[in-house]
Design a protein around this motif. Structure first.
Motif, short mmCIF file in Angstrom:
data_model
loop_
_atom_site.label_atom_id
_atom_site.label_comp_id
_atom_site.label_asym_id
_atom_site.label_seq_id
_atom_site.Cartn_x
_atom_site.Cartn_y
_atom_site.Cartn_z
N VAL A 167 0.85 -1.19 0.00
CA VAL A 167 0.00 0.00 0.00
C VAL A 167 0.89 1.24 0.00
CG1 VAL A 167 -0.19 -0.14 2.53
CG2 VAL A 167 -1.83 1.25 1.22
N PRO A 168 0.74 2.10 -1.01
CA PRO A 168 1.53 3.33 -1.01
C PRO A 168 1.08 4.28 0.10
CG PRO A 168 -0.09 3.37 -2.78
CD PRO A 168 -0.16 2.01 -2.17
N THR A 169 2.01 5.07 0.59
CA THR A 169 1.70 6.06 1.63
C THR A 169 2.24 7.42 1.17
OG1 THR A 169 3.74 5.49 2.81
CG2 THR A 169 1.72 4.37 3.50
N PRO A 170 1.52 8.08 0.26
CA PRO A 170 1.99 9.36 -0.27
C PRO A 170 2.32 10.34 0.85
CG PRO A 170 0.04 8.60 -1.46
CD PRO A 170 0.22 7.69 -0.28
N ARG A 171 3.54 10.89 0.77
CA ARG A 171 4.04 11.83 1.78
C ARG A 171 3.95 11.25 3.19
NH1 ARG A 171 1.16 13.47 -1.94
NH2 ARG A 171 -0.75 13.18 -0.70
N GLY A 172 4.04 9.93 3.27
CA GLY A 172 4.03 9.26 4.56
C GLY A 172 2.66 9.12 5.20
N GLU A 173 1.62 9.39 4.42
CA GLU A 173 0.26 9.37 4.97
C GLU A 173 -0.26 7.93 5.09
OE1 GLU A 173 -4.23 10.92 3.69
OE2 GLU A 173 -2.46 11.73 2.69
N LEU A 174 -0.43 7.46 6.31
CA LEU A 174 -0.97 6.14 6.59
C LEU A 174 -2.47 6.24 6.84
CD1 LEU A 174 1.76 4.77 9.03
CD2 LEU A 174 1.19 3.79 6.81
N ASN A 175 -3.23 5.32 6.25
CA ASN A 175 -4.66 5.30 6.48
C ASN A 175 -4.97 4.25 7.55
OD1 ASN A 175 -7.53 4.28 5.98
ND2 ASN A 175 -7.48 6.10 4.68
N GLU A 176 -5.40 4.72 8.71
CA GLU A 176 -5.60 3.82 9.84
C GLU A 176 -6.71 2.80 9.57
OE1 GLU A 176 -3.56 3.65 12.24
OE2 GLU A 176 -2.48 5.54 12.02
N LEU A 177 -7.74 3.20 8.82
CA LEU A 177 -8.83 2.26 8.51
C LEU A 177 -8.33 1.10 7.65
CD1 LEU A 177 -12.11 4.28 7.77
CD2 LEU A 177 -11.81 2.42 9.41
N VAL A 178 -7.47 1.42 6.69
CA VAL A 178 -6.91 0.37 5.84
C VAL A 178 -6.07 -0.60 6.66
CG1 VAL A 178 -5.18 -0.04 4.04
CG2 VAL A 178 -7.00 1.62 3.66
N LEU A 179 -5.24 -0.06 7.55
CA LEU A 179 -4.40 -0.92 8.38
C LEU A 179 -5.24 -1.75 9.35
CD1 LEU A 179 -1.39 1.45 9.19
CD2 LEU A 179 -1.69 -0.15 7.29
N ALA A 180 -6.30 -1.15 9.88
CA ALA A 180 -7.19 -1.89 10.78
C ALA A 180 -7.89 -3.01 10.04
CB ALA A 180 -8.21 -0.93 11.40
N ALA A 181 -8.31 -2.73 8.81
CA ALA A 181 -8.95 -3.76 7.99
C ALA A 181 -7.98 -4.90 7.72
CB ALA A 181 -9.46 -3.16 6.68
N ALA A 182 -6.71 -4.56 7.47
CA ALA A 182 -5.70 -5.58 7.23
C ALA A 182 -5.52 -6.46 8.46
CB ALA A 182 -4.38 -4.93 6.84
N CYS A 183 -5.57 -5.85 9.62
CA CYS A 183 -5.44 -6.60 10.87
C CYS A 183 -6.60 -7.57 11.04
CB CYS A 183 -5.37 -5.63 12.05
SG CYS A 183 -5.09 -6.43 13.65
N ILE A 184 -7.81 -7.09 10.83
CA ILE A 184 -9.00 -7.90 10.99
C ILE A 184 -9.05 -9.03 9.96
CG2 ILE A 184 -11.53 -7.84 10.73
CD1 ILE A 184 -11.43 -5.04 12.01
N ALA A 185 -8.60 -8.73 8.74
CA ALA A 185 -8.67 -9.73 7.66
C ALA A 185 -7.57 -10.78 7.74
CB ALA A 185 -8.60 -9.02 6.30
N GLY A 186 -6.58 -10.55 8.61
CA GLY A 186 -5.53 -11.55 8.77
C GLY A 186 -4.34 -11.38 7.84
N VAL A 187 -4.13 -10.18 7.32
CA VAL A 187 -2.96 -9.92 6.47
C VAL A 187 -1.69 -10.20 7.27
CG1 VAL A 187 -1.65 -8.11 5.28
CG2 VAL A 187 -4.12 -8.28 4.97
N ASP A 188 -0.72 -10.86 6.66
CA ASP A 188 0.48 -11.29 7.39
C ASP A 188 1.61 -10.27 7.35
OD1 ASP A 188 -0.19 -14.21 8.14
OD2 ASP A 188 -0.72 -14.09 6.01
#
Length: 440
Positions: A167-188
């Motif tokens: 997942v790209p993070t333009p100018r270092g911008e992290l999307n917390e919802l995307v990361l939370a979804a990855a956690c819930i979905a079991g992304v390794d």
């Protein structure tokens, strides 16, 4: 801001209707020579220089001050942190949607099977999950946590050992919802890289990014072009075109509802397509009025306006039967059957990515939380392809075990066919196993 619509009006009774419809539907996912060459150069650099190229491209294209590949890796603890940073309602919505997506896709799982013939020959199929899948997720403000759920959960249900997300993070911008979804979905594993360089890394591997077996997930023209080039080295889900919705309505649904359903796809981008088909001319007029009334209230009004004016249409047909015929010709990504008895027409629908039944079933529910996958075939490809699912993360191996008698019987058939193809070694290989009268 002033916005206005001039949505196309078509009538299936017109002599040149087919030509106008074909023109409306035409869309070609092509890269110009400059984009194509740039992607090829990026792929070559990643293959040759691995992590160093990823760091360089991420600095250049995303404005991220990364010193090494370690700065572009997010551990599981960072995903878990994101769960604590989103709001309680957001976490609840993600978890509810994830559960529904998981339950639906559990029903798609296929098991291995075998059967034994009378002579003892065993035939069957062994179903095996992929070892590793790569998930591309758009980053920055154009982030879609729902896509993380829709791509990662079927892979996990299929039994994929490792899901790697980029997942790209333009100018270092992290999307917390995307990361939370990855956690819930079991992304390794998560790497904060994007574009063609991320696709190349997943396809060929680098010192840090593991090579995957299949790449799924949406992206821009550079991502789509890169997926085209690496296909064969790895599997891909599809080359998706702009989002589409086709609403078939009998004229009895609230026109504001229909207008907003059309907007729900038009707001994706200027090339998205929203079409309404109805036998009721007066109803088409009422929907057109709703479009004009509601458009100025939309946050993405300019995008919707361009989409509606450029690729949208209100189509009048003779009756509901002809409406279904038009729907099958279009083969839409999303099809809403906004009619009194959708079940009565379902059997006649032959081409659609997803079918939304009845007046209360908006396409938006399917995008987020109904359960079925929202990764769907676009641009008429629903004629021959299907939504993303568990089956996309499994492969099937044939099983053949011949008894002595079975090998003898099949060998005679194989011998005749092989000699007919002048493949003598094939024939003799089979003939060696043909039983003689003495049984040896």
């Amino acid at each position: 801001m002033t916005v206005s619509t001039a949505i196309a009006r078509l009538n299936a009774a017109d002599q040149d209707f087919a030509r106008h419809l074909d023109h409306l539907l035409s869309w070609e996912s092509v890269s110009d020579d400059a984009v194509n060459q740039r992607v090829l150069d990026i792929i070559k650099a990643v293959r040759e220089r691995g992590d160093a190229a990823l760091v360089e491209f991420t600095q250049r294209f995303d404005g991220v001050d990364a010193k090494s590949i370690d700065d572009l890796i997010l551990g599981r603890e960072r995903l878990e942190l994101a769960l604590t940073r989103i709001t309680a309602p957001q976490r609840e919505a993600l978890e509810k949607a994830a559960k529904r997506v998981r339950v639906y896709h559990e029903r798609q799982k296929q098991d291995s099977w075998q059967y034994t013939e009378a002579d003892g020959t065993v035939l069957g199929q062994k179903v095996t999950p992929l070892d590793r899948a790569g998930l591309y997720v758009p980053g920055g403000k154009a982030s879609y946590p729902s896509s993380v759920l829709m791509n990662a959960i079927p892979a996990k249900v299929a039994g994929v050992t490792e899901v790697v997300m980029v997942v790209p993070t333009p100018r270092g911008e992290l999307n917390e919802l995307v990361l939370a979804a990855a956690c819930i979905a079991g992304v390794d594993r998560v790497f904060t890289v994007g574009g063609a360089q991320a696709v190349a890394a997943l396809a060929y591997g680098t010192e840090s990014v593991p090579k995957v077996d299949k790449i799924v997930g949406p992206g821009n023209i550079y991502v789509a072009t890169a997926k085209r080039h690496v296909f064969g080295q790895v599997g891909i889900d599809m080359i998706a075109g702009p989002s589409e919705i086709l609403v078939v309505c009998d004229g009895q649904t609230d026109p504001d509802w229909i207008a907003m359903d059309l907007f729900s796809q038009a707001e994706h981008d200027e090339d998205a397509q929203a079409i309404l088909v109805s036998p009721d001319a007066e109803f088409l007029d009422r929907v057109a009025a709703s479009i004009d009334k509601l458009l100025p209230t939309m946050e993405r009004a300019e995008i919707i306006e361009k989409s509606i004016n450029g690729r949208g249409a209100l189509i009048q047909v003779r009756d509901m039967q002809q409406a279904i015929e038009v729907a099958n010709r279009i083969a839409p990504e999303h099809l809403e059957l906004s009619v009194a008895d959708p079940q009565a027409w379902l059997g006649q629908i032959r081409h659609a990515g997803a079918i939304f039944m009845g007046r209360h079933t908006s396409e938006a529910l399917g995008d987020y939380c109904a359960g079925p996958n929202h990764v769907l075939p676009t641009s008429g490809t629903a004629r021959y392809s299907s939504p993303l699912g568990v089956y996309d993360f499994q492969k099937r191996s044939s099983i053949i075990f011949c008894s002595e008698q079975g090998a003898s019987d099949l060998g005679q058939t194989a011998s005749v066919l092989a000699r007919g193809e002048s493949l003598t070694a094939h024939a003799r290989s089979a003939e060696y196993r043909i039983l003689t009268e003495k049984g040896n």
